[in-house]
Enzyme design. Sequence first.
Site, PDB file in Angstrom:
ATOM      1  N   ILE A 107       0.827  -1.207   0.000  1.00  0.00           N
ATOM      2  CA  ILE A 107       0.000   0.000   0.000  1.00  0.00           C
ATOM      3  C   ILE A 107       0.859   1.253   0.000  1.00  0.00           C
ATOM      4  O   ILE A 107       0.516   2.248  -0.654  1.00  0.00           O
ATOM      5  CB  ILE A 107      -0.949  -0.016   1.213  1.00  0.00           C
ATOM      6  CG1 ILE A 107      -1.951  -1.168   1.086  1.00  0.00           C
ATOM      7  CG2 ILE A 107      -1.695   1.309   1.351  1.00  0.00           C
ATOM      8  CD1 ILE A 107      -2.815  -1.383   2.319  1.00  0.00           C
ATOM      9  N   ASP A 126      11.484   3.327   4.476  1.00  0.00           N
ATOM     10  CA  ASP A 126      11.249   1.903   4.635  1.00  0.00           C
ATOM     11  C   ASP A 126      12.474   1.281   5.287  1.00  0.00           C
ATOM     12  O   ASP A 126      13.580   1.831   5.183  1.00  0.00           O
ATOM     13  CB  ASP A 126      10.999   1.242   3.270  1.00  0.00           C
ATOM     14  CG  ASP A 126      10.164  -0.027   3.383  1.00  0.00           C
ATOM     15  OD1 ASP A 126      10.652  -1.012   3.975  1.00  0.00           O
ATOM     16  OD2 ASP A 126       9.027  -0.042   2.888  1.00  0.00           O
ATOM     17  N   VAL A 153      10.958   3.156  11.706  1.00  0.00           N
ATOM     18  CA  VAL A 153      10.107   4.193  12.285  1.00  0.00           C
ATOM     19  C   VAL A 153       9.928   4.032  13.788  1.00  0.00           C
ATOM     20  O   VAL A 153       9.465   4.956  14.456  1.00  0.00           O
ATOM     21  CB  VAL A 153       8.737   4.248  11.585  1.00  0.00           C
ATOM     22  CG1 VAL A 153       8.887   4.665  10.128  1.00  0.00           C
ATOM     23  CG2 VAL A 153       8.002   2.920  11.698  1.00  0.00           C
ATOM     24  N   TYR A 245      -1.937  -6.897  16.819  1.00  0.00           N
ATOM     25  CA  TYR A 245      -2.293  -6.148  15.619  1.00  0.00           C
ATOM     26  C   TYR A 245      -3.643  -5.460  15.774  1.00  0.00           C
ATOM     27  O   TYR A 245      -3.801  -4.281  15.448  1.00  0.00           O
ATOM     28  CB  TYR A 245      -2.305  -7.088  14.417  1.00  0.00           C
ATOM     29  CG  TYR A 245      -2.538  -6.423  13.089  1.00  0.00           C
ATOM     30  CD1 TYR A 245      -1.532  -5.675  12.486  1.00  0.00           C
ATOM     31  CD2 TYR A 245      -3.757  -6.544  12.429  1.00  0.00           C
ATOM     32  CE1 TYR A 245      -1.740  -5.066  11.258  1.00  0.00           C
ATOM     33  CE2 TYR A 245      -3.974  -5.945  11.194  1.00  0.00           C
ATOM     34  CZ  TYR A 245      -2.962  -5.201  10.621  1.00  0.00           C
ATOM     35  OH  TYR A 245      -3.167  -4.597   9.404  1.00  0.00           O
ATOM     36  N   LYS A 249      -4.239  -1.401  15.657  1.00  0.00           N
ATOM     37  CA  LYS A 249      -5.053  -0.743  14.642  1.00  0.00           C
ATOM     38  C   LYS A 249      -6.273  -0.054  15.253  1.00  0.00           C
ATOM     39  O   LYS A 249      -6.730   0.981  14.749  1.00  0.00           O
ATOM     40  CB  LYS A 249      -5.481  -1.762  13.581  1.00  0.00           C
ATOM     41  CG  LYS A 249      -4.316  -2.297  12.757  1.00  0.00           C
ATOM     42  CD  LYS A 249      -3.519  -1.184  12.084  1.00  0.00           C
ATOM     43  CE  LYS A 249      -2.436  -1.711  11.186  1.00  0.00           C
ATOM     44  NZ  LYS A 249      -1.679  -0.642  10.481  1.00  0.00           N
TER      45      LYS A 249
END
Length: 343
Positions: A107, A126, A153, A245, A249
């Site tokens: 994405i 990345d 990150v 996860y 999210k």
Amino acid sequence: MPGRQASIRSPSTLSLTLPERNRFCQTSAMSPAAKKATPRKAATKSSGPAKKVTASRSTPRKATVKKVTASRSTTNKPVRSKGSGDAADRLGSPRSGVLVTGGGSGIGRATALALADVGRPVAIWDVNGDGAEETAALCAAAGVATDWSVIDVADTAAVGKAVPEAVRALGTIGGFVHAAGVSGPMSVDFIDDDLWDSVLNVNVRAAVMIARELIGPFAAAGPGSAMVLISSIEGLFGSSMLTAYCASKGSLLGVMRSIAHRMASDGTRVNAVCPGAVATPMLLPAFELPGYRQAIEERTPLGRVSMPEEIARPIRFLLSDEASFITGTHLVVDGGMTSITAI
């Protein structure tokens, strides 16, 4: 956790567990030797001198970039349509640069290419240097300024150093897409501190820390700046094998609403996108399991999984002046799956 592999459940369920290649949009982790490498940057039309950005555990050479002077509105007035041509222009407006994390594949890459297609400069971050470089080269071929860096990150110090470098490379940054992510497939039975921290640090904490670093650049870019955080339908529903996860999210949606409230007075909009099943490098191995892809498609009203480009276009819309009155909300892009059933 290195070496651990969770089992894959029956194809009749959407609770997927994959080999623990945790990073999907941020792509697979680099080996220690690769992190020490100094990858070459993708060249654009400019012949200016090379730059450097300090990334976590590596110092890759920066791409030669073509400087683009961004045309930005200095007021916060509503945009008025004058015809179809103006609508197309607004999709690529404002012309400020956009920082895309996890831009080396999936994405993130599709979003960077969609932005370049309407003339917006892009900075690609990345952990996979080869993927970031390739994305930057593809975007540069569209004639926009590009910049790429090997960045973890979750390393807040590296992020703090890399943001100013990206601003200098592109001229301005008025857009941010947090597509970097860690899947961490594991049920609560076996989850441990390291897995939990790795998922939450990349998926949630990084989004907050990068947003903090972009407050200044967004103010300089002016009204019209926007952020899009990539959540998931797992942020809306539970999945037994994706404990960390789902937590990350769901948390990201709360973070999005909080930042949107804070930054609205600055003229900055903040939204989230919740994709369903997408044909990205993370999910492709599961599609090779007998019956798995068919099970997803049968539970999706549109009868198929999406391609990354079909998520990238809504993201591009939310970053543009076409979405000038949309903030603090999320857009589900799942082919209708969650409209008729939980995942």
